[in-house]
Design a protein around this motif. Sequence first.
Motif, PDB file in Angstrom:
ATOM      1  N   ALA A  14     -41.804  45.185  35.703  1.00  0.00           N
ATOM      2  CA  ALA A  14     -40.701  45.629  36.553  1.00  0.00           C
ATOM      3  C   ALA A  14     -40.860  45.091  37.975  1.00  0.00           C
ATOM      4  N   GLY A  15     -42.082  45.130  38.488  1.00  0.00           N
ATOM      5  CA  GLY A  15     -42.327  44.592  39.833  1.00  0.00           C
ATOM      6  C   GLY A  15     -42.031  43.102  39.919  1.00  0.00           C
ATOM      7  N   ALA A  17     -39.934  41.519  38.032  1.00  0.00           N
ATOM      8  CA  ALA A  17     -38.477  41.365  37.940  1.00  0.00           C
ATOM      9  C   ALA A  17     -37.827  41.554  39.306  1.00  0.00           C
ATOM     10  N   VAL A  18     -38.300  42.533  40.055  1.00  0.00           N
ATOM     11  CA  VAL A  18     -37.776  42.744  41.409  1.00  0.00           C
ATOM     12  C   VAL A  18     -38.058  41.520  42.281  1.00  0.00           C
ATOM     13  N   GLY A  19     -39.294  41.054  42.239  1.00  0.00           N
ATOM     14  CA  GLY A  19     -39.669  39.889  43.042  1.00  0.00           C
ATOM     15  C   GLY A  19     -38.912  38.630  42.649  1.00  0.00           C
ATOM     16  N   GLY A  21     -36.024  38.531  41.120  1.00  0.00           N
ATOM     17  CA  GLY A  21     -34.622  38.721  41.482  1.00  0.00           C
ATOM     18  C   GLY A  21     -34.379  38.422  42.950  1.00  0.00           C
ATOM     19  N   ALA A  22     -35.273  38.888  43.798  1.00  0.00           N
ATOM     20  CA  ALA A  22     -35.155  38.602  45.233  1.00  0.00           C
ATOM     21  C   ALA A  22     -35.338  37.116  45.511  1.00  0.00           C
ATOM     22  N   LYS A  41     -30.878  34.839  36.554  1.00  0.00           N
ATOM     23  CA  LYS A  41     -30.604  36.271  36.725  1.00  0.00           C
ATOM     24  C   LYS A  41     -30.548  37.003  35.384  1.00  0.00           C
ATOM     25  N   VAL A  44     -34.055  37.825  34.597  1.00  0.00           N
ATOM     26  CA  VAL A  44     -34.505  38.945  35.425  1.00  0.00           C
ATOM     27  C   VAL A  44     -33.984  40.267  34.866  1.00  0.00           C
ATOM     28  N   ASN A  45     -32.702  40.295  34.500  1.00  0.00           N
ATOM     29  CA  ASN A  45     -32.115  41.533  33.970  1.00  0.00           C
ATOM     30  C   ASN A  45     -32.807  41.992  32.694  1.00  0.00           C
ATOM     31  N   MET A  48     -36.313  43.304  33.471  1.00  0.00           N
ATOM     32  CA  MET A  48     -36.321  44.629  34.080  1.00  0.00           C
ATOM     33  C   MET A  48     -35.990  45.714  33.056  1.00  0.00           C
ATOM     34  N   SER A  51     -38.898  46.202  30.721  1.00  0.00           N
ATOM     35  CA  SER A  51     -40.043  46.820  31.405  1.00  0.00           C
ATOM     36  C   SER A  51     -39.806  48.320  31.551  1.00  0.00           C
TER      37      SER A  51
END
Length: 125
Positions: A14-15, A17-19, A21-22, A41, A44-45, A48, A51
């Motif tokens: 999950a972390g 995925a956030v990174g 995505g940014a 993207k 990433v989706n 996430m 996860s």
Amino acid sequence: MKLHRWVSVAAIGAGLAVGLGAFAAHGLKTILSEYQLAIFKTGVNYQMWHSLALLSVCGVASRLSSRCVAIVSWAWLLGVVAFSGSLYLLALTSWQWLGPVTPIGGMSFLVGWAALAIGAWRAKC
């Protein structure tokens, strides 16, 4: 793998995925085409969501068989690596040979969801 390790894998996924995505939103938007960015993207989706799903399975793991938890967890981990990983590389490179890898990851996601459905049904969660 022990349950606390799966929680760690879920949190790392999950972390990341956030990174990622940014990174896509800020670092890649001027480098990639809209199509490539959309592919990235999508990876990433799915990373996430799976996860978070893995983290949820860890929460109900005591009601499921250890075999069920193992099948679901490994299937989703393989799915993230094959599906999301191949999409990341497809978006960032011109390696079109990776295209057939993506459905393998999708099938791994489906195997994990089916195993969870069957395991929860048997456990009467």
